[in-house]
Design an enzyme around this catalytic site. Structure first.
Site, PDB file in Angstrom:
ATOM      1  N   GLY C  28       0.840  -1.185   0.000  1.00 29.30           N
ATOM      2  CA  GLY C  28       0.000   0.000   0.000  1.00 29.30           C
ATOM      3  C   GLY C  28       0.870   1.228   0.000  1.00 29.30           C
ATOM      4  N   SER C  45       9.411   2.928  -2.154  1.00 27.44           N
ATOM      5  CA  SER C  45       9.020   1.583  -2.596  1.00 27.44           C
ATOM      6  C   SER C  45       9.550   0.500  -1.668  1.00 27.44           C
ATOM      7  CB  SER C  45       9.572   1.350  -4.007  1.00 27.44           C
ATOM      8  OG  SER C  45       9.185   0.078  -4.480  1.00 27.44           O
ATOM      9  N   HIS C  95      -3.357   3.768  -2.391  1.00 19.87           N
ATOM     10  CA  HIS C  95      -3.529   2.439  -2.979  1.00 19.87           C
ATOM     11  C   HIS C  95      -3.309   1.403  -1.892  1.00 19.87           C
ATOM     12  CE1 HIS C  95      -3.336  -1.044  -5.462  1.00 19.87           C
ATOM     13  NE2 HIS C  95      -2.035  -1.179  -5.414  1.00 19.87           N
ATOM     14  N   HIS C  97      -4.089  -3.094  -0.890  1.00 21.81           N
ATOM     15  CA  HIS C  97      -4.617  -4.407  -1.283  1.00 21.81           C
ATOM     16  C   HIS C  97      -5.535  -4.898  -0.164  1.00 21.81           C
ATOM     17  CE1 HIS C  97      -1.655  -5.557  -4.676  1.00 21.81           C
ATOM     18  NE2 HIS C  97      -1.510  -4.277  -4.442  1.00 21.81           N
ATOM     19  N   ASP C 120     -23.350   6.915   1.885  1.00 20.39           N
ATOM     20  CA  ASP C 120     -22.600   8.008   2.504  1.00 20.39           C
ATOM     21  C   ASP C 120     -21.269   8.247   1.785  1.00 20.39           C
ATOM     22  OD1 ASP C 120     -24.477   8.614   4.435  1.00 20.39           O
ATOM     23  OD2 ASP C 120     -23.560   7.373   5.977  1.00 20.39           O
ATOM     24  N   HIS C 171      -6.716  -6.377  -9.623  1.00 20.91           N
ATOM     25  CA  HIS C 171      -5.661  -5.751  -8.836  1.00 20.91           C
ATOM     26  C   HIS C 171      -6.136  -5.360  -7.423  1.00 20.91           C
ATOM     27  CE1 HIS C 171      -2.076  -2.709  -9.002  1.00 20.91           C
ATOM     28  NE2 HIS C 171      -2.232  -3.239  -7.832  1.00 20.91           N
ATOM     29  N   TYR C 229     -24.634  16.819   7.835  1.00 25.12           N
ATOM     30  CA  TYR C 229     -23.848  15.864   8.609  1.00 25.12           C
ATOM     31  C   TYR C 229     -22.540  16.527   9.013  1.00 25.12           C
ATOM     32  CZ  TYR C 229     -21.409  11.584   9.931  1.00 25.12           C
ATOM     33  OH  TYR C 229     -20.715  10.620  10.621  1.00 25.12           O
TER      34      TYR C 229
END
Lengths: 232, 232, 232, 232
Positions: C28, C45, C95, C97, C120, C171, C229
């Protein structure tokens, strides 16, 4: 064993149920017995695990007379006592409503032996005990729960320490062992094994139990006379 | 590498299995090897992870002779040793009964490659190794478990470091890597990938593996000669 | 915003992914952009979240030139940059998983809007972006991943901040928002919503999306011009 | 009860929702009422549980007029107030989007009573309240949510404290009790019971509710006039 040592062990077994995620709120209880003194120590009924202290455990004799303690014992006490009376080889009993074991119990389904994790616990299905009749429920629900377990085990020829846990139809798991700690570990094993069985059967509908020769091997390497798992 | 450094690494790998939720009670073990000295360090059998200290790891040679340590080595030691003997490129081995990987193993099913998370681990199915025969179980269960893995890999032409983990039919996952730490990470990856595969197949029954060109790309960007994932 | 403030925010967003159980190992990454300076900060990375420090984040311009930092940026950087270039209204990209969102992505399935928790977040399906072609994968996998998202959104007329997350076929999920923190929260929402959708569909196979008038109401009370809200 | 004591209790009930894993982000709220003073304390809208302090709770009268507090009350406040007005016997209300309870709500399905864990909560299905009509949604969504619960309970002859929680179609669970703490415990029970029901039905498709005489026994041993669960 001094009663204080048993007290610590039973207290620890109760706490482990919560720490292992087997008990929500007050849905569970552990007990242990001093066979020499004939004294059972058990969790008080409906007391929060966060507030419970070792001194809160209730001491009873095998007929359920309170010997020591200001609190009422677990409402499941008659089940524990029935098991202690019937099976002199056990030293601890645990009851939980752990998720997957209870799900199988609610489905009135035993847990088939799909793999070696299960075989390390017992050498066949984890038994599902028959539902009580309306009469048994009305008469003495908790004592008759114990009676149903004992009767089903006798009928099937199962030895308590070889099948150290069972599911009660519509209800949930009971487990036991030589000590309260062993009973608590067995509660965790039953939950883990039930979860894996649930998943395996969804992966492979119609899955058959693993071959008996693998089950036997795994069971015996851990529990047989020539067991070589663990330390001497 | 000094044996003390290996000891720390193998100890840490064992603890990570518990911290990552892959091991319940004592259902798992990690080992590492010092190829130069020919020494394997492995978890002692049936010892609680809470109580285990680095000094409790057992040192063995590749034939299983205990070189150092007061405790008995893991009952799965012969499987670890068989893998070390067959595959000189590996430096660590891990065994767990992690939930979803074990569920697939119990179903005797490999894990299809449904996505890039899987492809980052290996470029096709996570293999499911054949069940042992009754003769193999009776003769030398743990050593023959290693033999079955090695044979299945040879037959399918799989390289151990390209498929750094497999499921044992009816049993559970084994993983390996260049180090004990890598083997432990692979155990976590297998569990995660197995869980996602389980869910994807329930969302889309009959789901096919992802296109091979995506699998290859993901595998190679992490493991190929021109890999560009991670730091140099 | 000073770059130091952005650095803290992007670092925190990355850590939240782990704390919320959305990221295993290094699966991630979160980034944020300073639009004034044209600087993107992104996770390096393959660096362990346990070891990562705020100073390890890599600073890039929108063309991917490294402005500051000793480490290589996330391999997914070209996807992040493509989104920042196409959509000036977003300030953060994430990003992961995460389990259930990835399971839907692997099944190449969008997530239908079964209830108000979903409404929502966005007022219809969480989109599933088309798979890349073999040519796109070979040519520039990560940049083309961004291109596919942008094209699918344009084709369907979806506004990025009204559908602040999507699933990439085979993915996993990408999410975004006005800030890195908002993108991280959206990653958590997508995972939660995907899990509930999975369960609802198993409870009621053939389940239809909830009535549009409920979806609209919930979306608008949180995001519409008359939203009531939260705090002013 | 002094308002400060209520404030602590309502604050604690809110925090417990997060600690028990029932609330993600700000998806939940707990309130409590001081019947003597006619004051309701409720969570402020959209405020992070990490940042919330007891003093942030908003004090309202039963018509929704803010008596004290600088923040806007939960957007679900009209639902809470409707329940307090209709049911003088309740003292606390909780709303969450907990996973399994919400999954059932999204499937517009009540939760059948498959076992004694459920029977300890209520003596039949956990009710699923009808969906609001488009007119009700447009007119006063939150107040009409309360109205639908109250109407469905009246129509079915259910007493609020005997069925201390319900699922809102397409939405999620509401629970209540004599105190905010009891309402929060009921939210946890509903989630646990819903999860077990989900699993049991997957184990045994077509599963029927448990026999009524077991349900009644369990309910009454905990809640009936001769209840013997818990301490006096």
């Amino acid at each position: 064993m001094s009663l204080q040592k048993l007290r610590v062990e039973v207290f620890k077994a109760n706490i482990e149920l919560v720490e292992n995620g087997l008990v929500v709120l007050t849905w569970g209880n552990a007990s242990g017995i001093d066979r020499g003194k004939g004294v059972v120590l058990i969790k008080p009924s409906g007391v929060s695990y966060d507030d419970m202290l070792p001194g809160d455990l209730v001491a009873l004799d095998l007929d359920g007379n309170v010997l020591e303690g200001k609190l009422r014992p677990s409402s499941d006490t008659p089940t524990h006592l029935a098991l202690y009376r019937a099976w002199p080889e056990i030293g601890g009993v645990v009851h939980t409503h752990s998720t997957f074991a209870t799900a199988y119990a609610q489905a009135c389904s035993s847990v088939p032996c799909y793999g070696t994790t299960h075989a390390d616990f017992c050498a066949s299905d984890i038994p599902c005990i028959r539902a009580l009749t309306e009469e048994e429920v009305e008469e003495a629900y908790e004592a008759n729960t114990g009676k149903a377990i004992i009767e089903d085990y006798a009928r099937a020829g199962l030895k308590p320490l070889e099948y150290p846990g069972a599911l009660l139809s519509h209800h949930g798991p009971f487990s036991w062992g030589k000590t309260a700690g062993a009973a608590a570990a067995n509660a965790l094993i039953m939950e883990s094994v039930a979860k894996m069985a649930y998943l395996s059967r969804n992966i492979a509908p119609g899955l058959r139990p693993e071959p008996e020769y693998i089950t036997r091997k795994h069971y015996l390497r851990k529990h047989g006379p020539g067991a070589y798992y663990g330390q001497k």
